[in-house]
Enzyme design. Structure first.
Site, PDB file in Angstrom:
ATOM      1  N   ARG A 113     -11.994  -6.637   7.724  1.00  0.00           N
ATOM      2  CA  ARG A 113     -11.009  -6.758   6.632  1.00  0.00           C
ATOM      3  C   ARG A 113     -11.390  -8.021   5.871  1.00  0.00           C
ATOM      4  NH1 ARG A 113      -4.550  -6.039   6.650  1.00  0.00           N
ATOM      5  NH2 ARG A 113      -5.333  -3.900   6.545  1.00  0.00           N
ATOM      6  N   HIS A 140      -9.150   0.592   0.419  1.00  0.00           N
ATOM      7  CA  HIS A 140      -8.514   0.644   1.742  1.00  0.00           C
ATOM      8  C   HIS A 140      -8.677   2.074   2.281  1.00  0.00           C
ATOM      9  CE1 HIS A 140      -6.238  -0.515   5.088  1.00  0.00           C
ATOM     10  NE2 HIS A 140      -5.066  -0.758   4.558  1.00  0.00           N
ATOM     11  N   GLN A 143      -6.585   3.538   5.241  1.00  0.00           N
ATOM     12  CA  GLN A 143      -5.208   3.871   4.853  1.00  0.00           C
ATOM     13  C   GLN A 143      -5.165   5.258   4.206  1.00  0.00           C
ATOM     14  OE1 GLN A 143      -2.327   1.797   5.263  1.00  0.00           O
ATOM     15  NE2 GLN A 143      -1.411   3.760   4.823  1.00  0.00           N
ATOM     16  N   ASP A 235       3.166   0.448  -3.256  1.00  0.00           N
ATOM     17  CA  ASP A 235       2.610  -0.643  -2.440  1.00  0.00           C
ATOM     18  C   ASP A 235       3.134  -1.952  -3.040  1.00  0.00           C
ATOM     19  OD1 ASP A 235       1.053  -2.212  -0.735  1.00  0.00           O
ATOM     20  OD2 ASP A 235      -0.846  -1.836  -1.784  1.00  0.00           O
ATOM     21  N   CYS A 275       2.242   2.065   2.278  1.00  0.00           N
ATOM     22  CA  CYS A 275       1.274   1.737   3.330  1.00  0.00           C
ATOM     23  C   CYS A 275       1.808   0.669   4.292  1.00  0.00           C
ATOM     24  CB  CYS A 275      -0.034   1.283   2.712  1.00  0.00           C
ATOM     25  SG  CYS A 275       0.176  -0.092   1.566  1.00  0.00           S
ATOM     26  N   ARG A 303      -2.182   5.692  11.372  1.00  0.00           N
ATOM     27  CA  ARG A 303      -3.314   4.753  11.344  1.00  0.00           C
ATOM     28  C   ARG A 303      -4.007   4.744  12.706  1.00  0.00           C
ATOM     29  NH1 ARG A 303      -3.381   0.752   7.667  1.00  0.00           N
ATOM     30  NH2 ARG A 303      -5.528   0.558   8.389  1.00  0.00           N
TER      31      ARG A 303
END
Ligand code: CP
Ligand code: NVA
Length: 319
Positions: A113, A140, A143, A235, A275, A303
């Site tokens: 990340r 991402h 996700q 988001d 998310c 996830r």
């Protein structure tokens, strides 16, 4: 005994973005994640990856990505190590190039990340093991896979559905646009002036979906984007790394909230997605997150299941 990994997935090497993932691979990964989730829940999965190591680098905070990958490795019989970026100092103490070479000699897969997407690109270019993008400023993808999985579980299909994204055209929005295009879903996004999708990204998506009959709409009006949607997604207004812009962003995004009134613009059967982490009362209300149309916590759980499926695919590659 675990069932076979689908043929389409055998070509996977790195997982850096949805853009670089062919549509048949993405759709196979979503379906495989659903199959493995069901097998996991029935207690049918064999932990077949004893001794295999996932090395994790986090330049930014995380709950779902970190726990999802670490728990997934344990469930597969392997082990995950968090390399604590304040120790390894990716790009500051050591170049992604050298970090990738060293990790490749000790671990079987890398998850990173990062702030700059270029860092995962450089890790992948120099690693001899697969590299997974666990979020960059650009994308991402993990996700997006969990999100498609959640939508498919809920509606039983993806093609023909319509997603409305309300808010910042950020890493999550970009990955979702590409994920929708590759799974046959229409995508509408409402963002304030100055926070829209890059024209090149929209053009690329329109080109990729030209023959498919799906619609891509970009606008500034949340109600217009939400009209007739099956999925209403949002988001945070300020992503990690943009904290200095928070006050300015709060003003710009004030009218871009997913609330009960906006949900009424979508189909009555629509689901609300986020998310997470969420700023309750800013981009989304409690009423929506905790309401009957929310699939937000299913998304979070997925996830784990999609990342375990992805790890299984990458760890099964012939070296
Ligand atoms: N959605 C998501 O990636 O969550 P984390 O930042 O907690 O990993
Ligand atoms: N857009 C957000 C997503 C967090 C999971 C960020 O980058 O901070």
């Amino acid at each position: 005994m675990n069932t076979q990994i689908p043929e389409e997935l055998r070509s996977m090497r790195h997982f850096l973005s949805i853009t670089e993932t062919p549509a048949n691979v993405l759709n196979a990964l979503v379906d495989f994640s659903i199959v493995r989730k069901q097998q996991f829940r029935r207690g049918e999965l064999t932990p077949a990856f004893q001794g295999r190591i996932l090395a994790m680098i986090f330049q930014k905070s995380s709950l779902r990505t970190r726990l999802g990958f670490e728990a997934a490795m344990a469930q597969l019989g392997g082990h995950a190590i968090n390399l604590e970026d304040h120790q390894i100092g990716l790009t500051r103490r050591e170049s992604p190039r050298d970090v990738a070479r060293v990790i490749s000699s000790m671990a079987d897969v890398i998850m990173a990340r990062v702030y700059a997407h270029q860092s995962v690109v450089e890790l992948a270019a120099n690693a001899t093991v697969p590299v997974i993008n666990g979020l960059s400023d650009w994308a991402h993808p993990c996700q997006a896979v969990a999100d498609l999985m959640t939508i498919k579980e809920h509606f039983g299909r993806l093609a023909g559905l319509r997603m409305a994204f309300i808010g910042d055209a950020n890493n999550v929005a970009r990955s979702l646009l590409n994920a929708c295009v590759k799974s046959g879903m229409s995508f509408a996004i409402a963002s304030p002036e100055g926070y829209q999708l890059d024209p090149g990204v929209v053009q690329h998506a329109r080109g990729a979906s030209a023959q498919s009959g799906i619609e891509i709409l970009t606008c500034h009006d949340p109600a217009e984007a939400a009209a007739g949607a099956d999925v209403v997604y949002t988001d945070v207004w300020t992503s990690m790394g943009q904290e200095a812009e928070q006050a300015e962003r709060e003003k710009a995004f004030a009218a871009f909230q997913v609330n009960a009134e906006l949900m009424r613009r979508a189909k009555p059967t629509a689901v609300a997605m986020h998310c997470l982490p969420a700023h309750r009362g800013s981009e989304i209300t409690d009423e929506v997150i905790d309401g009957p149309q929310s699939v937000i916590f299913e998304q979070a759980e997925n996830r784990l299941h999609s990342q375990r499926a992805l790890l299984e695919v990458l760890l099964s590659r012939k070296k």
